[in-house]
Enzyme design. Structure first.
Site, PDB file in Angstrom:
ATOM      1  N   LYS A 277       0.841  -1.197   0.000  1.00  0.00           N
ATOM      2  CA  LYS A 277       0.000   0.000   0.000  1.00  0.00           C
ATOM      3  C   LYS A 277       0.876   1.247   0.000  1.00  0.00           C
ATOM      4  O   LYS A 277       2.018   1.202   0.477  1.00  0.00           O
ATOM      5  CB  LYS A 277      -0.847   0.030   1.285  1.00  0.00           C
ATOM      6  CG  LYS A 277      -2.022  -0.923   1.303  1.00  0.00           C
ATOM      7  CD  LYS A 277      -2.831  -0.754   2.587  1.00  0.00           C
ATOM      8  CE  LYS A 277      -3.998  -1.722   2.636  1.00  0.00           C
ATOM      9  NZ  LYS A 277      -5.005  -1.489   1.607  1.00  0.00           N
ATOM     10  N   ARG A 351     -10.558 -11.303   1.623  1.00  0.00           N
ATOM     11  CA  ARG A 351     -11.395 -12.340   0.998  1.00  0.00           C
ATOM     12  C   ARG A 351     -10.695 -13.693   1.018  1.00  0.00           C
ATOM     13  O   ARG A 351     -11.344 -14.726   1.018  1.00  0.00           O
ATOM     14  CB  ARG A 351     -11.768 -11.913  -0.429  1.00  0.00           C
ATOM     15  CG  ARG A 351     -10.601 -11.747  -1.364  1.00  0.00           C
ATOM     16  CD  ARG A 351     -10.947 -10.913  -2.596  1.00  0.00           C
ATOM     17  NE  ARG A 351     -11.166  -9.506  -2.267  1.00  0.00           N
ATOM     18  CZ  ARG A 351     -11.512  -8.575  -3.154  1.00  0.00           C
ATOM     19  NH1 ARG A 351     -11.697  -8.894  -4.423  1.00  0.00           N
ATOM     20  NH2 ARG A 351     -11.691  -7.330  -2.770  1.00  0.00           N
TER      21      ARG A 351
HETATM   22  N1  BES Z   1      -8.101  -3.687   4.305  1.00  0.00           N
HETATM   23  C1  BES Z   1      -8.301  -3.256   2.975  1.00  0.00           C
HETATM   24  C2  BES Z   1      -9.593  -2.476   2.788  1.00  0.00           C
HETATM   25  C3  BES Z   1      -9.649  -1.130   3.431  1.00  0.00           C
HETATM   26  C4  BES Z   1      -9.280  -0.004   2.732  1.00  0.00           C
HETATM   27  C5  BES Z   1     -10.122  -0.982   4.718  1.00  0.00           C
HETATM   28  C6  BES Z   1      -9.361   1.228   3.301  1.00  0.00           C
HETATM   29  C7  BES Z   1     -10.203   0.257   5.294  1.00  0.00           C
HETATM   30  C8  BES Z   1      -9.827   1.358   4.584  1.00  0.00           C
HETATM   31  C9  BES Z   1      -8.352  -4.453   2.019  1.00  0.00           C
HETATM   32  O1  BES Z   1      -7.606  -5.553   2.396  1.00  0.00           O
HETATM   33  C10 BES Z   1      -7.817  -3.973   0.713  1.00  0.00           C
HETATM   34  O2  BES Z   1      -6.698  -3.554   0.663  1.00  0.00           O
HETATM   35  N2  BES Z   1      -8.650  -4.014  -0.327  1.00  0.00           N
HETATM   36  C11 BES Z   1      -8.283  -3.554  -1.604  1.00  0.00           C
HETATM   37  C12 BES Z   1      -8.938  -4.446  -2.626  1.00  0.00           C
HETATM   38  C13 BES Z   1      -8.422  -4.239  -4.006  1.00  0.00           C
HETATM   39  C14 BES Z   1      -6.978  -4.641  -4.105  1.00  0.00           C
HETATM   40  C15 BES Z   1      -9.283  -5.075  -4.941  1.00  0.00           C
HETATM   41  C16 BES Z   1      -8.728  -2.107  -1.749  1.00  0.00           C
HETATM   42  O3  BES Z   1      -9.759  -1.733  -1.185  1.00  0.00           O
HETATM   43  O4  BES Z   1      -8.016  -1.347  -2.378  1.00  0.00           O
HETATM   44 ZN    ZN Z   2      -5.558  -5.349   1.787  1.00  0.00          ZN
END
Ligand code: BES
Ligand code: ZN
Ligand code: ZN
Length: 499
Positions: A277, A351
């Site tokens: 990230k 997921r």
């Molecule tokens: N934990 C994150 C989702 C999240 C994002 C929670 C912002 C709280 C605040 C999750 O694991 C994630 O990173 N999801 C990705 C999915 C994408 C790669 C399809 C996302 O939301 O960018």
């Molecule tokens: Zn994630």
């Protein structure tokens, strides 16, 4: 006082009428009737009448507070007027907001032991909601500070009225206290930084919880996970030095009615893994175990209130880290259910763990499964912050859950799960891939992926709480920063009512 307290202040159990030991603020609750303040007869009626004749700014509107310091109306107590708003349009939320405004005011005035005088027409649910708003506002997470924030409020009580209301109000006060305690439990877990809030930490917390509640518990370490064939769950933590933990807790009351499984995402820190990230706000990813925290706290609340249903809590805690041993994009893993998954993006890890946790949850033969997860950032883009996103294969089940939330202003909004969304989640080299080719409809894609691990005929709801789990400071009784603890109350109520 309940035994579970990791939060940093205590209430003295002085809410029962007549037992208050050291009241320093008399709280007069005032509503509006046809636009006019309606004041029930009480010890301060004369002063209030005189005061209202001066046409003050205080008119009894929701959240208005007027303070008369000690020595003004009463020799050794402050007297505080608390507005709860129009009678006809009184919703329970008005009471929560009023309770919240009171908590802020008392804290600012350094008053520590309020005694509530509710109006003659106040019902039990009005009292409950006022106390809910009041208590939820008092939360502090300062266990890691060496200088503690001054916490003014130590106890509260309710002035005696008549035998029946006294009994009822004492009962709702105890319940509001229990609810707040469970919401605080969820907030505490979520707020814990990931160097403390490790998978081991939450496993130990779960053991404490099971002991307190008399629930049975199974903790699965790597060895047991491997035996269960949870390769996909394990893949998420393989870049971390900390062993992931899966917890299965069961509450089985005698002659229980239905069985409900609660399945929670507990990523103790989500760095994104090799699909790292960006740095901005990455610290917020300590909250990525909020789904597991919410459901564990809801489990506690439902059990403490002697739910008649059997409840199986399945939560998985693990860390998503980049390292030499971490999953690489393109890696393919087998799931417990047998399907294979290609991990295109290691940041779509929630997921992955939920796929195996959902499959595991079926073993307990539940009548319904509810899962909660901070699954996608996209849910905030779709819905903002005034409701979480939900998806289901059973609209009646979702209807029941939503109704529980509605009354508590814990709102949920349904997103569609058309089969077409699954098309681009099908793998080139495996059965499924964990993300689609584009970033549209991200929340739905997450839900559609999870649905592949819910067996035919199993009623199921997926709650994506990524947008509401923290930073909910626009709601007065939720913390300005950090975890909200939202949906603990709704899920518990659902678990208790489901039939
Ligand atoms: N934990 C994150 C989702 C999240 C994002 C929670 C912002 C709280 C605040 C999750 O694991 C994630 O990173 N999801 C990705 C999915 C994408 C790669 C399809 C996302 O939301 O960018
Ligand atoms: Zn994630
Ligand atoms: Zn995540």
């Amino acid at each position: 006082m309940a035994t579970y307290q990791s939060y940093s202040f205590q209430f003295l159990p002085t809410y029962e009428s007549g037992k208050a030991s050291k009241t320093d603020a008399e709280i007069i609750v005032i509503g509006l009737e046809d636009g006019k303040p309606s004041v029930s007869k009480n010890a301060f009626s004369t002063q209030i009448e005189k005061y209202m004749a001066t046409k003050p700014a205080f008119q009894g509107k929701t959240g208005q507070v007027a303070v008369f310091p000690k020595g003004t109306w009463a020799p050794s107590q402050a007297v505080v007027l608390l507005g709860v708003g129009e009678k006809d349009s009184k919703t329970l939320e008005n009471f929560r907001l009023a309770g919240s405004a009171l908590a802020s005011k008392l804290s600012a005035e350094k008053l520590s032991a309020p005694r509530f005088h509710f109006s003659n027409s106040a019902k039990g649910e009005d009292v409950h909601a006022t106390l809910e708003g009041f208590l939820l506002t008092l939360y502090k997470f300062d266990k890691h500070r060496t200088t503690k924030a001054h916490v003014a409020i130590e106890s509260f009580s309710i002035a005696a009225k008549d035998k029946d209301s006294d009994k009822e109000f004492a009962k709702v006060a105890k319940d509001a206290l229990l609810e707040a305690e469970c919401v605080f439990l969820a907030r505490d877990w979520s707020n814990e930084p990931s160097n403390v809030g490790t998978p081991d930490f939450y496993a130990a917390e779960c053991k404490k919880l099971a002991k307190e509640l008399g629930a049975s518990i199974r903790v699965l370490g790597a060895k047991e996970q491997a035996k269960e064939g949870m390769d996909l769950f394990m893949s998420v933590g393989q870049g971390s030095v900390r062993e992931g933990k899966v917890i299965v807790m069961e509450y089985k009351p005698k002659g229980y009615d239905k069985s409900i499984a609660l399945v929670g995402k507990g990523i103790t820190f989500d760095s994104g893994g090799i699909s790292l990230k960006p740095g901005l706000k990455m610290e917020e990813m300590k909250h990525d175990m909020s789904g597991a925290a919410t459901l564990s706290a809801a489990f506690r609340l439902a059990v403490k209130r002697n739910a008649k249903n059997r409840v199986v809590l399945v939560v998985g805690f693990t860390e998503n880290m980049p390292s030499a041993t971490a999953t690489q994009p393109g890696n393919i893993f087998k799931t417990r259910a047998g399907k294979t998954v290609e991990v295109i993006n290691t940041d779509a890890e929630g997921r992955l763990i939920l796929a195996d946790l959902l499959d595991l949850a079926h073993d307990s033969k539940p009548d319904a499964i509810i899962n909660a997860a901070t699954l996608t950032g996209a849910v905030g883009i779709a819905l903002g912050k005034h409701c979480c996103g939900v998806m289901t294969n059973d609209s009646a089940l979702l209807g029941e859950l939503r109704a529980c939330g509605e009354a508590l202003k814990e709102r949920m909004w349904e997103l569609p799960m058309f089969d077409e969304y699954l098309e681009d989640m099908k793998g080139d080299w495996s059965d499924l891939r964990n993300v689609a080719n584009d970033s549209n409809g991200g929340t739905i894609r997450g839900g559609i992926f999870l649905r592949e691990f819910v067996k035919k005929g199993m009623p199921w709801v997926h709650m994506d709480i990524a947008n509401t789990a923290y930073m909910m400071g626009h709601v007065p009784y939720l913390p300005k920063k950090g975890a909200s603890g939202l949906f603990v109350r709704a899920v518990a109520r659902f678990v208790e009512n489901y039939s």
